[in-house]
Scaffold this motif. Structure first.
Motif, PDB file in Angstrom:
ATOM      1  N   LEU A  10     -25.437 -37.253  13.173  1.00  0.00           N
ATOM      2  CA  LEU A  10     -24.120 -36.810  12.725  1.00  0.00           C
ATOM      3  C   LEU A  10     -24.121 -35.325  12.364  1.00  0.00           C
ATOM      4  CD1 LEU A  10     -21.242 -37.800  12.083  1.00  0.00           C
ATOM      5  CD2 LEU A  10     -22.024 -38.207   9.752  1.00  0.00           C
ATOM      6  N   PHE A  11     -25.174 -34.855  11.726  1.00  0.00           N
ATOM      7  CA  PHE A  11     -25.242 -33.465  11.284  1.00  0.00           C
ATOM      8  C   PHE A  11     -25.997 -32.560  12.255  1.00  0.00           C
ATOM      9  CE2 PHE A  11     -24.392 -35.762   7.361  1.00  0.00           C
ATOM     10  CZ  PHE A  11     -23.400 -34.991   6.801  1.00  0.00           C
ATOM     11  N   ALA A  12     -26.614 -33.134  13.277  1.00  0.00           N
ATOM     12  CA  ALA A  12     -27.407 -32.340  14.215  1.00  0.00           C
ATOM     13  C   ALA A  12     -26.549 -31.282  14.902  1.00  0.00           C
ATOM     14  CB  ALA A  12     -28.040 -33.252  15.260  1.00  0.00           C
ATOM     15  N   THR A  13     -27.150 -30.132  15.117  1.00  0.00           N
ATOM     16  CA  THR A  13     -26.457 -29.058  15.823  1.00  0.00           C
ATOM     17  C   THR A  13     -27.479 -28.137  16.453  1.00  0.00           C
ATOM     18  OG1 THR A  13     -24.800 -27.327  15.644  1.00  0.00           O
ATOM     19  CG2 THR A  13     -26.296 -27.569  13.779  1.00  0.00           C
ATOM     20  N   GLU A  14     -27.119 -27.586  17.576  1.00  0.00           N
ATOM     21  CA  GLU A  14     -27.931 -26.520  18.143  1.00  0.00           C
ATOM     22  C   GLU A  14     -27.562 -25.255  17.385  1.00  0.00           C
ATOM     23  OE1 GLU A  14     -27.235 -26.199  22.307  1.00  0.00           O
ATOM     24  OE2 GLU A  14     -27.553 -28.328  22.639  1.00  0.00           O
ATOM     25  N   HIS A  15     -28.455 -24.360  17.275  1.00  0.00           N
ATOM     26  CA  HIS A  15     -28.173 -23.117  16.552  1.00  0.00           C
ATOM     27  C   HIS A  15     -27.618 -22.084  17.524  1.00  0.00           C
ATOM     28  CE1 HIS A  15     -29.817 -24.734  12.903  1.00  0.00           C
ATOM     29  NE2 HIS A  15     -30.806 -25.226  13.630  1.00  0.00           N
ATOM     30  N   SER A  16     -26.554 -22.505  18.223  1.00  0.00           N
ATOM     31  CA  SER A  16     -25.925 -21.653  19.225  1.00  0.00           C
ATOM     32  C   SER A  16     -24.684 -20.981  18.641  1.00  0.00           C
ATOM     33  CB  SER A  16     -25.519 -22.492  20.441  1.00  0.00           C
ATOM     34  OG  SER A  16     -24.427 -23.327  20.102  1.00  0.00           O
ATOM     35  N   GLY A  82     -19.140 -25.164   7.979  1.00  0.00           N
ATOM     36  CA  GLY A  82     -20.036 -25.867   8.888  1.00  0.00           C
ATOM     37  C   GLY A  82     -20.717 -27.055   8.244  1.00  0.00           C
ATOM     38  N   PHE A  83     -20.080 -27.644   7.260  1.00  0.00           N
ATOM     39  CA  PHE A  83     -20.625 -28.833   6.607  1.00  0.00           C
ATOM     40  C   PHE A  83     -19.870 -30.060   7.087  1.00  0.00           C
ATOM     41  CE2 PHE A  83     -20.715 -31.843   2.956  1.00  0.00           C
ATOM     42  CZ  PHE A  83     -22.060 -32.178   3.062  1.00  0.00           C
ATOM     43  N   ALA A  84     -20.607 -31.089   7.531  1.00  0.00           N
ATOM     44  CA  ALA A  84     -19.998 -32.312   8.069  1.00  0.00           C
ATOM     45  C   ALA A  84     -19.003 -31.948   9.167  1.00  0.00           C
ATOM     46  CB  ALA A  84     -19.348 -33.125   6.963  1.00  0.00           C
ATOM     47  N   THR A  85     -19.432 -31.072  10.040  1.00  0.00           N
ATOM     48  CA  THR A  85     -18.562 -30.501  11.066  1.00  0.00           C
ATOM     49  C   THR A  85     -17.954 -31.561  11.965  1.00  0.00           C
ATOM     50  OG1 THR A  85     -19.993 -28.558  11.030  1.00  0.00           O
ATOM     51  CG2 THR A  85     -18.450 -28.735  12.856  1.00  0.00           C
ATOM     52  N   ARG A  86     -18.754 -32.519  12.391  1.00  0.00           N
ATOM     53  CA  ARG A  86     -18.227 -33.566  13.278  1.00  0.00           C
ATOM     54  C   ARG A  86     -17.198 -34.441  12.563  1.00  0.00           C
ATOM     55  NH1 ARG A  86     -23.473 -32.954  15.470  1.00  0.00           N
ATOM     56  NH2 ARG A  86     -23.325 -32.548  17.707  1.00  0.00           N
ATOM     57  N   ILE A  87     -17.446 -34.738  11.305  1.00  0.00           N
ATOM     58  CA  ILE A  87     -16.483 -35.528  10.527  1.00  0.00           C
ATOM     59  C   ILE A  87     -15.169 -34.755  10.402  1.00  0.00           C
ATOM     60  CG2 ILE A  87     -15.997 -36.510   8.251  1.00  0.00           C
ATOM     61  CD1 ILE A  87     -19.063 -37.020   8.049  1.00  0.00           C
ATOM     62  N   ALA A  88     -15.263 -33.460  10.127  1.00  0.00           N
ATOM     63  CA  ALA A  88     -14.067 -32.621  10.031  1.00  0.00           C
ATOM     64  C   ALA A  88     -13.311 -32.602  11.359  1.00  0.00           C
ATOM     65  CB  ALA A  88     -14.448 -31.206   9.622  1.00  0.00           C
ATOM     66  N   ALA A  89     -14.044 -32.502  12.462  1.00  0.00           N
ATOM     67  CA  ALA A  89     -13.403 -32.469  13.786  1.00  0.00           C
ATOM     68  C   ALA A  89     -12.666 -33.778  14.075  1.00  0.00           C
ATOM     69  CB  ALA A  89     -14.444 -32.187  14.868  1.00  0.00           C
ATOM     70  N   VAL A  90     -13.273 -34.897  13.725  1.00  0.00           N
ATOM     71  CA  VAL A  90     -12.619 -36.198  13.932  1.00  0.00           C
ATOM     72  C   VAL A  90     -11.371 -36.303  13.050  1.00  0.00           C
ATOM     73  CG1 VAL A  90     -12.873 -38.696  13.596  1.00  0.00           C
ATOM     74  CG2 VAL A  90     -14.678 -37.397  14.731  1.00  0.00           C
ATOM     75  N   GLY A  91     -11.475 -35.883  11.799  1.00  0.00           N
ATOM     76  CA  GLY A  91     -10.329 -35.914  10.902  1.00  0.00           C
ATOM     77  C   GLY A  91      -9.186 -35.050  11.402  1.00  0.00           C
ATOM     78  N   CYS A 134     -11.254 -29.554  18.789  1.00  0.00           N
ATOM     79  CA  CYS A 134     -11.898 -30.626  18.012  1.00  0.00           C
ATOM     80  C   CYS A 134     -12.893 -31.413  18.863  1.00  0.00           C
ATOM     81  CB  CYS A 134     -10.841 -31.570  17.428  1.00  0.00           C
ATOM     82  SG  CYS A 134      -9.922 -30.857  16.048  1.00  0.00           S
ATOM     83  N   ILE A 135     -12.536 -31.678  20.094  1.00  0.00           N
ATOM     84  CA  ILE A 135     -13.452 -32.404  20.999  1.00  0.00           C
ATOM     85  C   ILE A 135     -14.719 -31.579  21.220  1.00  0.00           C
ATOM     86  CG2 ILE A 135     -13.777 -33.212  23.371  1.00  0.00           C
ATOM     87  CD1 ILE A 135     -10.747 -34.006  23.288  1.00  0.00           C
ATOM     88  N   LEU A 136     -14.557 -30.295  21.491  1.00  0.00           N
ATOM     89  CA  LEU A 136     -15.722 -29.432  21.712  1.00  0.00           C
ATOM     90  C   LEU A 136     -16.578 -29.292  20.458  1.00  0.00           C
ATOM     91  CD1 LEU A 136     -14.052 -26.687  23.903  1.00  0.00           C
ATOM     92  CD2 LEU A 136     -15.787 -28.349  24.624  1.00  0.00           C
ATOM     93  N   ILE A 137     -15.938 -29.170  19.301  1.00  0.00           N
ATOM     94  CA  ILE A 137     -16.685 -29.078  18.041  1.00  0.00           C
ATOM     95  C   ILE A 137     -17.464 -30.363  17.805  1.00  0.00           C
ATOM     96  CG2 ILE A 137     -16.426 -28.978  15.530  1.00  0.00           C
ATOM     97  CD1 ILE A 137     -14.008 -27.047  16.095  1.00  0.00           C
ATOM     98  N   PHE A 138     -16.859 -31.502  18.099  1.00  0.00           N
ATOM     99  CA  PHE A 138     -17.558 -32.781  17.950  1.00  0.00           C
ATOM    100  C   PHE A 138     -18.777 -32.828  18.872  1.00  0.00           C
ATOM    101  CE2 PHE A 138     -18.445 -37.215  18.788  1.00  0.00           C
ATOM    102  CZ  PHE A 138     -18.489 -37.731  17.509  1.00  0.00           C
ATOM    103  N   MET A 139     -18.636 -32.320  20.078  1.00  0.00           N
ATOM    104  CA  MET A 139     -19.738 -32.338  21.043  1.00  0.00           C
ATOM    105  C   MET A 139     -20.858 -31.373  20.653  1.00  0.00           C
ATOM    106  SD  MET A 139     -17.442 -32.500  24.524  1.00  0.00           S
ATOM    107  CE  MET A 139     -18.788 -32.001  25.577  1.00  0.00           C
ATOM    108  N   HIS A 140     -20.529 -30.190  20.158  1.00  0.00           N
ATOM    109  CA  HIS A 140     -21.517 -29.149  19.897  1.00  0.00           C
ATOM    110  C   HIS A 140     -22.068 -29.136  18.477  1.00  0.00           C
ATOM    111  CE1 HIS A 140     -21.485 -26.809  23.636  1.00  0.00           C
ATOM    112  NE2 HIS A 140     -20.242 -27.237  23.747  1.00  0.00           N
TER     113      HIS A 140
END
Length: 153
Positions: A10-16, A82-91, A134-140
């Motif tokens: 859930l919290f994983a991210t590339e440092h891109s 950038g905290f809980a980024t995927r959760i924020a994107a889904v919300g 939001c879709i791209l943020i969830f993916m990345h």
């Protein structure tokens, strides 16, 4: 063990730069709108004015209106940090789908660029851009300079 694997994913991210640019751009664009609704900044209605608008003009229930404002405000802060980024994107995705369905769809596709529609009648083209981000943020994930990145190193 299952919890740890789930949180890591859930919290994983590339440092891109990609995740950073996506989340920061969306956060900066949404921040003034959230601040208008919550605090009345930028000539906004503030919390009481926004609640009045959402419950009376739009017809949302009080819990849904409160939840909508909280998702937008908290989601914006989560994206910017950038905290809980995927959760924020889904919300945010759910919030903007709701905006399209319950408010903007009836006004058509286009925003009121030329002022030909009555005040408050904006189409949903802007909202589609937010959904795509939001879709791209969830993916990345959050990318560089995210709290998510610090948590998963």
């Amino acid at each position: 063990m299952m919890y740890n694997v789930f949180t890591q994913q859930l919290f994983a991210t590339e440092h891109s730069w990609t995740g950073f640019i996506l989340r920061f751009t969306l956060g900066v664009v949404l921040f003034p709108h959230a601040a208008q609704k919550m605090f009345g900044w930028f000539n906004g209605p503030g919390l009481s004015g926004e609640m009045e608008h959402m419950t009376h003009a739009i017809g949302l229930s009080v819990p849904v209106a409160v939840l909508s404002i909280l998702v937008e405000c908290l989601g914006t802060l989560l994206l910017l940090t950038g905290f809980a980024t995927r959760i924020a994107a889904v919300g945010m995705f759910g919030l903007f789908v709701g905006m399209i369905v319950f408010v903007h769809f009836k006004s058509g596709y286009f925003m009121n660029w030329f002022g030909k529609m009555p005040a408050g009648h904006e189409g949903f083209e802007y909202h589609l851009l937010v959904l795509g981000l939001c879709i791209l943020i969830f993916m990345h994930g959050g990318g560089r300079y995210s709290i998510d990145g610090l948590l998963t190193r």
